[in-house]
Design a protein around this motif. Structure first.
Motif, PDB file in Angstrom:
ATOM      1  N   ILE A  18       0.830  -1.198   0.000  1.00  0.00           N
ATOM      2  CA  ILE A  18       0.000   0.000   0.000  1.00  0.00           C
ATOM      3  C   ILE A  18       0.865   1.248   0.000  1.00  0.00           C
ATOM      4  CG2 ILE A  18      -1.610   1.344   1.427  1.00  0.00           C
ATOM      5  CD1 ILE A  18      -2.821  -1.432   2.251  1.00  0.00           C
ATOM      6  N   ASN A  19       1.902   1.258   0.834  1.00  0.00           N
ATOM      7  CA  ASN A  19       2.802   2.413   0.888  1.00  0.00           C
ATOM      8  C   ASN A  19       3.542   2.604  -0.429  1.00  0.00           C
ATOM      9  OD1 ASN A  19       2.078   3.076   3.506  1.00  0.00           O
ATOM     10  ND2 ASN A  19       3.741   1.911   4.422  1.00  0.00           N
ATOM     11  N   SER A  20       3.950   1.515  -1.055  1.00  0.00           N
ATOM     12  CA  SER A  20       4.644   1.601  -2.349  1.00  0.00           C
ATOM     13  C   SER A  20       3.718   2.176  -3.416  1.00  0.00           C
ATOM     14  CB  SER A  20       5.140   0.218  -2.780  1.00  0.00           C
ATOM     15  OG  SER A  20       6.074  -0.276  -1.861  1.00  0.00           O
ATOM     16  N   LEU A  21       2.477   1.718  -3.434  1.00  0.00           N
ATOM     17  CA  LEU A  21       1.505   2.234  -4.404  1.00  0.00           C
ATOM     18  C   LEU A  21       1.227   3.717  -4.159  1.00  0.00           C
ATOM     19  CD1 LEU A  21      -0.928  -0.790  -4.487  1.00  0.00           C
ATOM     20  CD2 LEU A  21       0.502   0.017  -6.375  1.00  0.00           C
ATOM     21  N   LYS A  22       1.194   4.112  -2.893  1.00  0.00           N
ATOM     22  CA  LYS A  22       0.954   5.507  -2.546  1.00  0.00           C
ATOM     23  C   LYS A  22       2.055   6.402  -3.118  1.00  0.00           C
ATOM     24  CE  LYS A  22      -0.745   7.795   1.474  1.00  0.00           C
ATOM     25  NZ  LYS A  22      -0.837   7.775   2.932  1.00  0.00           N
ATOM     26  N   LEU A  23       3.293   5.914  -3.088  1.00  0.00           N
ATOM     27  CA  LEU A  23       4.417   6.666  -3.661  1.00  0.00           C
ATOM     28  C   LEU A  23       4.248   6.877  -5.164  1.00  0.00           C
ATOM     29  CD1 LEU A  23       7.454   5.080  -1.791  1.00  0.00           C
ATOM     30  CD2 LEU A  23       6.540   7.397  -1.495  1.00  0.00           C
ATOM     31  N   THR A  28      -5.453   3.317  -2.696  1.00  0.00           N
ATOM     32  CA  THR A  28      -5.784   1.917  -2.487  1.00  0.00           C
ATOM     33  C   THR A  28      -7.139   1.771  -1.811  1.00  0.00           C
ATOM     34  OG1 THR A  28      -3.430   1.473  -2.188  1.00  0.00           O
ATOM     35  CG2 THR A  28      -4.939  -0.236  -1.502  1.00  0.00           C
ATOM     36  N   ILE A  29      -7.926   0.824  -2.294  1.00  0.00           N
ATOM     37  CA  ILE A  29      -9.193   0.477  -1.673  1.00  0.00           C
ATOM     38  C   ILE A  29      -9.149  -1.021  -1.374  1.00  0.00           C
ATOM     39  CG2 ILE A  29     -11.691   0.317  -1.949  1.00  0.00           C
ATOM     40  CD1 ILE A  29     -11.491   2.582  -4.006  1.00  0.00           C
ATOM     41  N   LEU A  30      -9.393  -1.374  -0.133  1.00  0.00           N
ATOM     42  CA  LEU A  30      -9.461  -2.778   0.252  1.00  0.00           C
ATOM     43  C   LEU A  30     -10.919  -3.144   0.476  1.00  0.00           C
ATOM     44  CD1 LEU A  30      -6.551  -3.018   2.850  1.00  0.00           C
ATOM     45  CD2 LEU A  30      -6.515  -3.665   0.457  1.00  0.00           C
ATOM     46  N   SER A  31     -11.264  -4.366   0.150  1.00  0.00           N
ATOM     47  CA  SER A  31     -12.640  -4.825   0.397  1.00  0.00           C
ATOM     48  C   SER A  31     -12.610  -6.236   0.950  1.00  0.00           C
ATOM     49  CB  SER A  31     -13.466  -4.769  -0.889  1.00  0.00           C
ATOM     50  OG  SER A  31     -12.985  -5.706  -1.818  1.00  0.00           O
ATOM     51  N   LEU A  48      -3.996   0.990   9.037  1.00  0.00           N
ATOM     52  CA  LEU A  48      -4.552   1.053   7.691  1.00  0.00           C
ATOM     53  C   LEU A  48      -5.476   2.257   7.562  1.00  0.00           C
ATOM     54  CD1 LEU A  48      -5.364  -2.738   7.153  1.00  0.00           C
ATOM     55  CD2 LEU A  48      -3.403  -1.463   6.271  1.00  0.00           C
ATOM     56  N   SER A  49      -5.251   3.262   8.393  1.00  0.00           N
ATOM     57  CA  SER A  49      -6.154   4.418   8.411  1.00  0.00           C
ATOM     58  C   SER A  49      -6.088   5.238   7.128  1.00  0.00           C
ATOM     59  CB  SER A  49      -5.851   5.307   9.613  1.00  0.00           C
ATOM     60  OG  SER A  49      -4.522   5.782   9.556  1.00  0.00           O
ATOM     61  N   SER A  50      -4.994   5.132   6.400  1.00  0.00           N
ATOM     62  CA  SER A  50      -4.871   5.899   5.155  1.00  0.00           C
ATOM     63  C   SER A  50      -5.509   5.182   3.965  1.00  0.00           C
ATOM     64  CB  SER A  50      -3.403   6.164   4.845  1.00  0.00           C
ATOM     65  OG  SER A  50      -2.726   4.957   4.583  1.00  0.00           O
ATOM     66  N   VAL A  51      -6.075   3.995   4.221  1.00  0.00           N
ATOM     67  CA  VAL A  51      -6.645   3.179   3.160  1.00  0.00           C
ATOM     68  C   VAL A  51      -8.166   3.197   3.280  1.00  0.00           C
ATOM     69  CG1 VAL A  51      -6.758   0.850   2.209  1.00  0.00           C
ATOM     70  CG2 VAL A  51      -4.639   1.668   3.219  1.00  0.00           C
ATOM     71  N   LYS A  52      -8.829   3.354   2.145  1.00  0.00           N
ATOM     72  CA  LYS A  52     -10.286   3.246   2.134  1.00  0.00           C
ATOM     73  C   LYS A  52     -10.635   1.762   2.200  1.00  0.00           C
ATOM     74  CE  LYS A  52     -12.747   5.970  -0.523  1.00  0.00           C
ATOM     75  NZ  LYS A  52     -13.467   6.565  -1.662  1.00  0.00           N
TER      76      LYS A  52
END
Length: 69
Positions: A18-23, A28-31, A48-52
């Protein structure tokens, strides 16, 4: 030391991904996160607060504009 299949190792890899993708500018959305996985993340302090996070795939797709009939 956790084994390669341990939940903690998988969660740490997920957070790293997730952090790599953010860069790269990717949101990122997790379900469909299971309760035990979420509890393990909290216990390990893996935030995981920065992830929807959505309840299911339908909600995740809806949140980015896709409509499933």
């Amino acid at each position: 030391m956790p084994t390669t299949d341990s939940p903690s190792k998988k969660l740490r890899f997920l957070k790293w991904s997730i952090n790599s993708l953010k860069l790269l500018g990717v949101s990122t959305i997790l379900s469909g996160i299971k309760l035990d996985v979420a509890q393990t993340a909290v216990q390990l302090g893996i935030g995981l607060s920065s992830v929807k996070i959505m309840n299911n795939l339908r909600e995740g797709l809806y949140s980015i504009g896709f409509r499933i009939q």
